[in-house]
Design a protein around this motif. Structure first.
Motif, PDB file in Angstrom:
ATOM      1  N   UNK A 102       0.829  -1.211   0.000  1.00 26.09           N
ATOM      2  CA  UNK A 102       0.000   0.000   0.000  1.00 26.09           C
ATOM      3  C   UNK A 102       0.859   1.254   0.000  1.00 26.09           C
ATOM      4  N   UNK A 103       1.911   1.227   0.786  1.00 29.58           N
ATOM      5  CA  UNK A 103       2.768   2.403   0.891  1.00 29.58           C
ATOM      6  C   UNK A 103       3.425   2.675  -0.452  1.00 29.58           C
ATOM      7  N   UNK A 104       3.285   3.893  -0.933  1.00 28.99           N
ATOM      8  CA  UNK A 104       3.888   4.250  -2.214  1.00 28.99           C
ATOM      9  C   UNK A 104       5.307   4.731  -2.024  1.00 28.99           C
ATOM     10  N   UNK A 109       2.749   6.748   4.376  1.00 29.46           N
ATOM     11  CA  UNK A 109       1.825   5.861   5.075  1.00 29.46           C
ATOM     12  C   UNK A 109       1.028   6.614   6.133  1.00 29.46           C
ATOM     13  N   UNK A 110       1.622   7.631   6.761  1.00 34.91           N
ATOM     14  CA  UNK A 110       0.895   8.425   7.749  1.00 34.91           C
ATOM     15  C   UNK A 110      -0.295   9.124   7.097  1.00 34.91           C
ATOM     16  N   UNK A 111      -0.100   9.612   5.894  1.00 35.10           N
ATOM     17  CA  UNK A 111      -1.201  10.240   5.151  1.00 35.10           C
ATOM     18  C   UNK A 111      -2.304   9.214   4.893  1.00 35.10           C
ATOM     19  N   UNK A 112      -1.912   7.990   4.527  1.00 34.51           N
ATOM     20  CA  UNK A 112      -2.871   6.926   4.275  1.00 34.51           C
ATOM     21  C   UNK A 112      -3.680   6.607   5.527  1.00 34.51           C
ATOM     22  N   UNK A 113      -3.011   6.481   6.666  1.00 35.29           N
ATOM     23  CA  UNK A 113      -3.736   6.154   7.900  1.00 35.29           C
ATOM     24  C   UNK A 113      -4.706   7.271   8.277  1.00 35.29           C
ATOM     25  N   UNK A 114      -4.306   8.506   8.087  1.00 39.37           N
ATOM     26  CA  UNK A 114      -5.202   9.627   8.376  1.00 39.37           C
ATOM     27  C   UNK A 114      -6.410   9.590   7.443  1.00 39.37           C
ATOM     28  N   UNK A 129      -3.499  -8.670  12.922  1.00 41.74           N
ATOM     29  CA  UNK A 129      -4.865  -8.324  13.305  1.00 41.74           C
ATOM     30  C   UNK A 129      -5.339  -7.105  12.509  1.00 41.74           C
ATOM     31  N   UNK A 130      -6.643  -7.014  12.378  1.00 43.85           N
ATOM     32  CA  UNK A 130      -7.238  -5.887  11.651  1.00 43.85           C
ATOM     33  C   UNK A 130      -7.306  -4.677  12.572  1.00 43.85           C
ATOM     34  N   UNK A 131      -6.857  -3.577  12.083  1.00 44.41           N
ATOM     35  CA  UNK A 131      -6.970  -2.331  12.814  1.00 44.41           C
ATOM     36  C   UNK A 131      -7.109  -1.216  11.820  1.00 44.41           C
ATOM     37  N   UNK A 132      -7.373  -0.065  12.347  1.00 47.34           N
ATOM     38  CA  UNK A 132      -7.512   1.097  11.481  1.00 47.34           C
ATOM     39  C   UNK A 132      -6.138   1.540  11.035  1.00 47.34           C
ATOM     40  N   UNK A 133      -5.654   0.912   9.975  1.00 49.59           N
ATOM     41  CA  UNK A 133      -4.399   1.282   9.338  1.00 49.59           C
ATOM     42  C   UNK A 133      -3.193   1.257  10.254  1.00 49.59           C
ATOM     43  N   UNK A 134      -3.104   0.256  11.119  1.00 51.84           N
ATOM     44  CA  UNK A 134      -1.920   0.116  11.962  1.00 51.84           C
ATOM     45  C   UNK A 134      -0.847  -0.605  11.176  1.00 51.84           C
ATOM     46  N   UNK A 135       0.342  -0.098  11.205  1.00 50.33           N
ATOM     47  CA  UNK A 135       1.448  -0.715  10.467  1.00 50.33           C
ATOM     48  C   UNK A 135       1.632  -2.162  10.894  1.00 50.33           C
ATOM     49  N   UNK A 136       1.950  -3.013   9.929  1.00 57.76           N
ATOM     50  CA  UNK A 136       2.120  -4.434  10.227  1.00 57.76           C
ATOM     51  C   UNK A 136       3.390  -4.940   9.550  1.00 57.76           C
TER      52      UNK A 136
END
Length: 143
Positions: A102-104, A109-114, A129-136
């Protein structure tokens, strides 16, 4: 802790996914792979992950970009479809092999999570685990 309406909605979608009630959570299966990589095994792993969580993958919900690593998300044809489906509420989340898909560019990536938080959507990475855009952590399917 006070939860925002977006946070409550996201949690409800995750709970619905776990229980199957009242409807199953719709997700996009997404990966960004080099043209030389066969996407079939990656798609199979993503679909297996989604099926195990009772996620629904709508028709046209498997999107593979073949842009080089580091290409901005906005420049990817498949990502335009992903973002449109998320914004329009057609799907509630994304299942991807790893954050690297996902990260371009570094740091975006911070912009994506926001952005995800704004719409109350989530992203899941294989074996995380599924979370609201937590880095994995990445997976073996990352190319």
């Amino acid at each position: 802790m006070n939860r925002t309406s977006v946070s409550k909605e996201r949690r409800r979608h995750l709970a619905d996914a776990a229980s199957g009630f009242p409807e199953r959570t719709r997700v996009i299966l997404y990966a960004c792979l080099p043209e030389t990589v066969d996407p079939a095994p990656v798609i199979a792993r993503l679909r297996e992950y989604a099926d195990a969580r009772d996620f629904v993958v709508p028709e046209g919900g498997v999107l593979i970009d073949t842009d080089p690593k580091g290409t901005a998300r906005r420049e990817r044809a498949g990502w335009f479809t992903v973002s449109t489906l998320l914004r329009d509420g057609a799907v509630e989340g994304i299942v991807a092999p790893s954050q690297a898909h996902i990260e371009g560019a570094r740091g975006d990536y911070a912009e994506f999570t926001a952005w995800l938080t704004t719409y109350g959507k989530f992203v899941c990475y294989l074996e995380e685990r599924c979370e609201n855009a937590v880095a994995a952590d990445g997976s073996a399917a990352s190319a």
